[in-house]
Motif scaffolding. Structure first.
Motif, PDB file in Angstrom:
ATOM      1  N   SER A  16       0.817  -1.219   0.000  1.00  0.00           N
ATOM      2  CA  SER A  16       0.000   0.000   0.000  1.00  0.00           C
ATOM      3  C   SER A  16       0.849   1.267   0.000  1.00  0.00           C
ATOM      4  CB  SER A  16      -0.943   0.002   1.210  1.00  0.00           C
ATOM      5  OG  SER A  16      -0.181   0.028   2.412  1.00  0.00           O
ATOM      6  N   ASN A  17       2.097   1.157   0.487  1.00  0.00           N
ATOM      7  CA  ASN A  17       3.018   2.301   0.472  1.00  0.00           C
ATOM      8  C   ASN A  17       4.183   1.979  -0.466  1.00  0.00           C
ATOM      9  OD1 ASN A  17       1.997   4.140   2.850  1.00  0.00           O
ATOM     10  ND2 ASN A  17       1.976   2.042   3.640  1.00  0.00           N
ATOM     11  N   LEU A  18       3.838   1.662  -1.718  1.00  0.00           N
ATOM     12  CA  LEU A  18       4.822   1.134  -2.662  1.00  0.00           C
ATOM     13  C   LEU A  18       5.933   2.135  -2.966  1.00  0.00           C
ATOM     14  CD1 LEU A  18       5.508  -1.322  -4.357  1.00  0.00           C
ATOM     15  CD2 LEU A  18       4.160  -0.340  -6.231  1.00  0.00           C
ATOM     16  N   LEU A  19       5.571   3.404  -3.170  1.00  0.00           N
ATOM     17  CA  LEU A  19       6.577   4.408  -3.508  1.00  0.00           C
ATOM     18  C   LEU A  19       7.590   4.574  -2.381  1.00  0.00           C
ATOM     19  CD1 LEU A  19       7.684   6.505  -5.451  1.00  0.00           C
ATOM     20  CD2 LEU A  19       6.099   8.176  -4.459  1.00  0.00           C
ATOM     21  N   ARG A  20       7.065   4.661  -1.162  1.00  0.00           N
ATOM     22  CA  ARG A  20       7.961   4.801  -0.021  1.00  0.00           C
ATOM     23  C   ARG A  20       8.831   3.553   0.143  1.00  0.00           C
ATOM     24  NH1 ARG A  20       5.110   5.844   5.558  1.00  0.00           N
ATOM     25  NH2 ARG A  20       4.598   3.632   5.304  1.00  0.00           N
ATOM     26  N   THR A  21       8.227   2.383  -0.115  1.00  0.00           N
ATOM     27  CA  THR A  21       8.990   1.129  -0.029  1.00  0.00           C
ATOM     28  C   THR A  21      10.122   1.103  -1.043  1.00  0.00           C
ATOM     29  OG1 THR A  21       7.029  -0.069   0.726  1.00  0.00           O
ATOM     30  CG2 THR A  21       8.832  -1.371  -0.193  1.00  0.00           C
ATOM     31  N   VAL A  22       9.839   1.528  -2.281  1.00  0.00           N
ATOM     32  CA  VAL A  22      10.857   1.527  -3.331  1.00  0.00           C
ATOM     33  C   VAL A  22      11.974   2.501  -3.004  1.00  0.00           C
ATOM     34  CG1 VAL A  22      11.294   2.081  -5.751  1.00  0.00           C
ATOM     35  CG2 VAL A  22       9.271   0.758  -5.127  1.00  0.00           C
ATOM     36  N   LEU A  23      11.610   3.699  -2.570  1.00  0.00           N
ATOM     37  CA  LEU A  23      12.630   4.705  -2.248  1.00  0.00           C
ATOM     38  C   LEU A  23      13.500   4.263  -1.074  1.00  0.00           C
ATOM     39  CD1 LEU A  23      10.564   8.000  -2.668  1.00  0.00           C
ATOM     40  CD2 LEU A  23      12.254   7.038  -4.236  1.00  0.00           C
ATOM     41  N   THR A  24      12.845   3.668  -0.068  1.00  0.00           N
ATOM     42  CA  THR A  24      13.615   3.176   1.078  1.00  0.00           C
ATOM     43  C   THR A  24      14.485   1.996   0.676  1.00  0.00           C
ATOM     44  OG1 THR A  24      11.749   3.807   2.488  1.00  0.00           O
ATOM     45  CG2 THR A  24      13.447   2.437   3.477  1.00  0.00           C
ATOM     46  N   MET A 311      10.422   5.037  11.660  1.00  0.00           N
ATOM     47  CA  MET A 311       9.904   5.892  12.731  1.00  0.00           C
ATOM     48  C   MET A 311       8.770   6.774  12.209  1.00  0.00           C
ATOM     49  SD  MET A 311      11.455   5.304  15.623  1.00  0.00           S
ATOM     50  CE  MET A 311      11.171   6.804  16.558  1.00  0.00           C
ATOM     51  N   VAL A 312       8.958   7.289  11.003  1.00  0.00           N
ATOM     52  CA  VAL A 312       7.894   8.096  10.381  1.00  0.00           C
ATOM     53  C   VAL A 312       6.661   7.241  10.141  1.00  0.00           C
ATOM     54  CG1 VAL A 312       7.257   9.401   8.315  1.00  0.00           C
ATOM     55  CG2 VAL A 312       9.525   9.705   9.325  1.00  0.00           C
ATOM     56  N   SER A 313       6.878   5.988   9.725  1.00  0.00           N
ATOM     57  CA  SER A 313       5.763   5.084   9.470  1.00  0.00           C
ATOM     58  C   SER A 313       4.966   4.810  10.747  1.00  0.00           C
ATOM     59  CB  SER A 313       6.297   3.772   8.883  1.00  0.00           C
ATOM     60  OG  SER A 313       5.254   2.850   8.682  1.00  0.00           O
ATOM     61  N   VAL A 314       5.679   4.621  11.874  1.00  0.00           N
ATOM     62  CA  VAL A 314       4.996   4.391  13.155  1.00  0.00           C
ATOM     63  C   VAL A 314       4.137   5.592  13.514  1.00  0.00           C
ATOM     64  CG1 VAL A 314       5.344   4.091  15.628  1.00  0.00           C
ATOM     65  CG2 VAL A 314       6.705   2.753  14.002  1.00  0.00           C
ATOM     66  N   THR A 315       4.691   6.794  13.318  1.00  0.00           N
ATOM     67  CA  THR A 315       3.942   8.017  13.648  1.00  0.00           C
ATOM     68  C   THR A 315       2.703   8.148  12.777  1.00  0.00           C
ATOM     69  OG1 THR A 315       6.007   9.099  14.280  1.00  0.00           O
ATOM     70  CG2 THR A 315       4.110  10.520  13.869  1.00  0.00           C
ATOM     71  N   GLU A 316       2.838   7.851  11.477  1.00  0.00           N
ATOM     72  CA  GLU A 316       1.711   7.976  10.558  1.00  0.00           C
ATOM     73  C   GLU A 316       0.616   6.955  10.869  1.00  0.00           C
ATOM     74  OE1 GLU A 316       3.374   7.486   6.716  1.00  0.00           O
ATOM     75  OE2 GLU A 316       4.036   9.571   6.518  1.00  0.00           O
ATOM     76  N   ARG A 317       0.982   5.805  11.404  1.00  0.00           N
ATOM     77  CA  ARG A 317       0.022   4.719  11.607  1.00  0.00           C
ATOM     78  C   ARG A 317      -0.335   4.523  13.083  1.00  0.00           C
ATOM     79  NH1 ARG A 317       3.326   0.257   8.445  1.00  0.00           N
ATOM     80  NH2 ARG A 317       1.646  -1.127   9.172  1.00  0.00           N
ATOM     81  N   VAL A 390      20.287  -6.019   9.024  1.00  0.00           N
ATOM     82  CA  VAL A 390      20.029  -4.570   8.960  1.00  0.00           C
ATOM     83  C   VAL A 390      18.556  -4.283   9.202  1.00  0.00           C
ATOM     84  CG1 VAL A 390      19.971  -2.577   7.404  1.00  0.00           C
ATOM     85  CG2 VAL A 390      22.009  -4.019   7.507  1.00  0.00           C
ATOM     86  N   GLY A 391      17.668  -5.124   8.598  1.00  0.00           N
ATOM     87  CA  GLY A 391      16.240  -4.936   8.807  1.00  0.00           C
ATOM     88  C   GLY A 391      15.846  -5.102  10.263  1.00  0.00           C
ATOM     89  N   LEU A 392      16.420  -6.106  10.926  1.00  0.00           N
ATOM     90  CA  LEU A 392      16.116  -6.329  12.338  1.00  0.00           C
ATOM     91  C   LEU A 392      16.620  -5.171  13.202  1.00  0.00           C
ATOM     92  CD1 LEU A 392      16.957 -10.138  12.641  1.00  0.00           C
ATOM     93  CD2 LEU A 392      14.691  -9.092  12.870  1.00  0.00           C
ATOM     94  N   LEU A 393      17.846  -4.739  12.951  1.00  0.00           N
ATOM     95  CA  LEU A 393      18.414  -3.657  13.764  1.00  0.00           C
ATOM     96  C   LEU A 393      17.704  -2.333  13.520  1.00  0.00           C
ATOM     97  CD1 LEU A 393      22.239  -4.470  13.437  1.00  0.00           C
ATOM     98  CD2 LEU A 393      20.726  -4.965  15.363  1.00  0.00           C
ATOM     99  N   SER A 394      17.405  -2.055  12.237  1.00  0.00           N
ATOM    100  CA  SER A 394      16.756  -0.783  11.903  1.00  0.00           C
ATOM    101  C   SER A 394      15.298  -0.753  12.335  1.00  0.00           C
ATOM    102  CB  SER A 394      16.856  -0.535  10.388  1.00  0.00           C
ATOM    103  OG  SER A 394      18.195  -0.495   9.977  1.00  0.00           O
ATOM    104  N   GLY A 395      14.651  -1.912  12.299  1.00  0.00           N
ATOM    105  CA  GLY A 395      13.226  -1.940  12.625  1.00  0.00           C
ATOM    106  C   GLY A 395      12.915  -2.182  14.087  1.00  0.00           C
ATOM    107  N   PHE A 396      13.933  -2.559  14.870  1.00  0.00           N
ATOM    108  CA  PHE A 396      13.646  -2.933  16.259  1.00  0.00           C
ATOM    109  C   PHE A 396      13.119  -1.753  17.073  1.00  0.00           C
ATOM    110  CE2 PHE A 396      14.905  -3.294  20.729  1.00  0.00           C
ATOM    111  CZ  PHE A 396      14.253  -4.464  21.067  1.00  0.00           C
ATOM    112  N   PHE A 397      13.815  -0.633  17.033  1.00  0.00           N
ATOM    113  CA  PHE A 397      13.390   0.501  17.867  1.00  0.00           C
ATOM    114  C   PHE A 397      12.022   1.036  17.438  1.00  0.00           C
ATOM    115  CE2 PHE A 397      13.355   5.037  19.030  1.00  0.00           C
ATOM    116  CZ  PHE A 397      13.453   4.900  20.411  1.00  0.00           C
ATOM    117  N   PRO A 398      11.768   1.255  16.131  1.00  0.00           N
ATOM    118  CA  PRO A 398      10.420   1.667  15.731  1.00  0.00           C
ATOM    119  C   PRO A 398       9.353   0.653  16.131  1.00  0.00           C
ATOM    120  CG  PRO A 398      11.963   2.068  13.953  1.00  0.00           C
ATOM    121  CD  PRO A 398      12.692   1.276  14.979  1.00  0.00           C
ATOM    122  N   ALA A 399       9.661  -0.652  15.976  1.00  0.00           N
ATOM    123  CA  ALA A 399       8.688  -1.689  16.340  1.00  0.00           C
ATOM    124  C   ALA A 399       8.444  -1.683  17.846  1.00  0.00           C
ATOM    125  CB  ALA A 399       9.205  -3.058  15.893  1.00  0.00           C
ATOM    126  N   TYR A 400       9.511  -1.492  18.608  1.00  0.00           N
ATOM    127  CA  TYR A 400       9.367  -1.445  20.075  1.00  0.00           C
ATOM    128  C   TYR A 400       8.525  -0.231  20.470  1.00  0.00           C
ATOM    129  CZ  TYR A 400      10.626  -1.151  25.015  1.00  0.00           C
ATOM    130  OH  TYR A 400      10.588  -1.082  26.387  1.00  0.00           O
TER     131      TYR A 400
END
Length: 414
Positions: A16-24, A311-317, A390-400
């Protein structure tokens, strides 16, 4: 919500957030491209250099001079003993005794700064003159592209004939001119060109085979008016599996020829030609460490960028997270969802980065020298493992952070 449903929901969120996914994903792709690209280029260049060394053979070894007179070598404060170089007489005596066991060549490279002349044309004073026999080209893996090798009579009598490299031909002759049977001169002597070596290429600007002139060994001996030339022997054993035995036998013959006393160390040295490949592997190892370090720094920047996006994704959702918690989603499932999203984004970037890295790495390797297409399976696996980490390390704090949101406050978030 079980794990499978959570994975599907995370994938739907990525879609659903394809553009943001591609850019990231592009951020990760750049890091993986730099890592895989450099390592692929290093392996590709190493493979090409190893192929160029393949003509030496795994069963070759060199017998050469050791700690020459006039060159004082000091190790741990102790000056090592010096020895006279291997003379022409000693080299030929060794050849007479060893040639019944295998093929060998005796050669001497007596200058790397000669000026070759042909009529009014002349080369830069950086040409290498080497005296060798008919076996030199076969054992050293140098092919004769045009013309022929030395004949038995030319080697025995030391005729004024030579086999030259392509760079010398290009400098001294026009493109439509046939250099075979033409004359060139150096050291006041005139030589007839009977062969042209296949183009080899020079490494690190040195005088490679393209700048080399090979003359018969007996002819080179006559140029040694002061008796200072150093002669080297490269032998090829009949059985590669008995190389150590062959080297031991060669040691015994040379000690007899050099009249080394019992109990004294060898006045010469024998080295296995395969050590060239080992030295190359050592250099390639250092290059891989450097390439991995540069790629790691790039990936570190990409990981920070991915964490910021998450982090931006967590805030938006925030409101979406509140609804999920109100419907019974546990903090574990919330963390899993964001971690899966981060890993999926990394893997998308990793796939793109691997494809680009393999392509760029092979292009760079082929610019250095023509070769085949290399697929680095090891670095592909390593890169995907790195993507997951990298995905685990980068996503851990936002997920937490997402898992700790209060559902009531999240539902009121606008």
């Amino acid at each position: 919500m079980n794990l499978i449903e959570n994975i599907k929901e995370a994938l739907r969120s990525v879609k659903s957030n394809l553009l943001r996914t591609v850019l990231t994903g592009l951020i990760i792709a750049i890091g993986i491209t730099s890592l895989v690209g450099m390592l692929t280029a290093i392996d590709g260049m190493k493979a090409q250099i190893e192929e160029s060394f393949s003509g030496f053979g795994a069963n070759n070894f060199d017998v050469k001079s050791k700690n020459l007179q006039g060159r004082q070598v000091t190790t741990d404060g102790v000056t090592q003993k010096t020895y006279p170089p291997i003379s022409y007489r000693e080299a030929m005596s060794f050849k007479d005794e060893y040639q019944s066991r295998g093929t060998l060549t005796v050669f001497t490279s007596f200058t790397g700064a000669a000026e070759i002349k042909q009529g009014s044309k002349k080369t830069n004073p950086n040409s290498r003159i080497l005296g060798g026999d008919a076996n030199y080209f076969m054992i050293k893996g140098v092919k004769i592209d045009k013309g022929r090798n030395f004949s038995h009579a030319e080697v025995e009598f030391g005729n004024n004939v030579c086999i030259v490299g392509t760079e010398i031909v290009n400098v001294l002759f026009d493109k439509n001119e046939d250099p075979l049977n033409q004359y060139i001169s150096f050291y006041g002597n005139r030589y007839t060109i009977i062969g042209i070596m296949e183009e080899q290429g020079s490494s690190m600007g040195g005088s490679g085979a393209d700048r080399m002139v090979v003359i018969p060994l007996e002819n080179a001996k006559r140029l040694d008016r002061r008796g200072t030339f150093r002669y080297t022997i490269t032998a090829s054993g009949a059985d590669p599996g008995k190389l150590e035995y062959e080297m031991g036998h060669a040691t015994g013959i040379m000690r007899k020829v050099r009249q080394d006393r019992i109990g004294d160390e060898d006045s010469f040295e024998i080295t296995q030609s395969q050590s060239l490949g080992e030295s190359l592997e050592e250099v390639a190892g250092f290059l891989r460490i450097g390439g991995f370090g540069i790629g790691f720094i790039t990936l570190l920047g990409a990981a920070i960028g991915l964490m910021n996006i998450m982090m931006v994704s967590v805030t938006e959702r925030t409101r979406e997270i509140g609804i999920r918690k109100a419907l019974g989603a546990t903090p574990l499932r919330i963390r899993q969802q964001f971690l899966i999203e981060a890993i999926v984004i990394c893997l998308i970037g990793g796939i793109l980065g691997v494809i680009l890295g393999i392509g760029i790495g092979n292009i760079v390797a082929n610019l250095v020298g023509p070769g085949g297409f290399l697929i680095p399976w090891l670095w592909m696996i390593v890169s995907f493992v790195i993507c997951i980490i990298v995905g685990l390390l980068s996503g851990f704090f936002p997920a937490y952070k997402a898992s700790k949101l209060d559902p009531i406050e999240s539902l009121r978030y606008e």
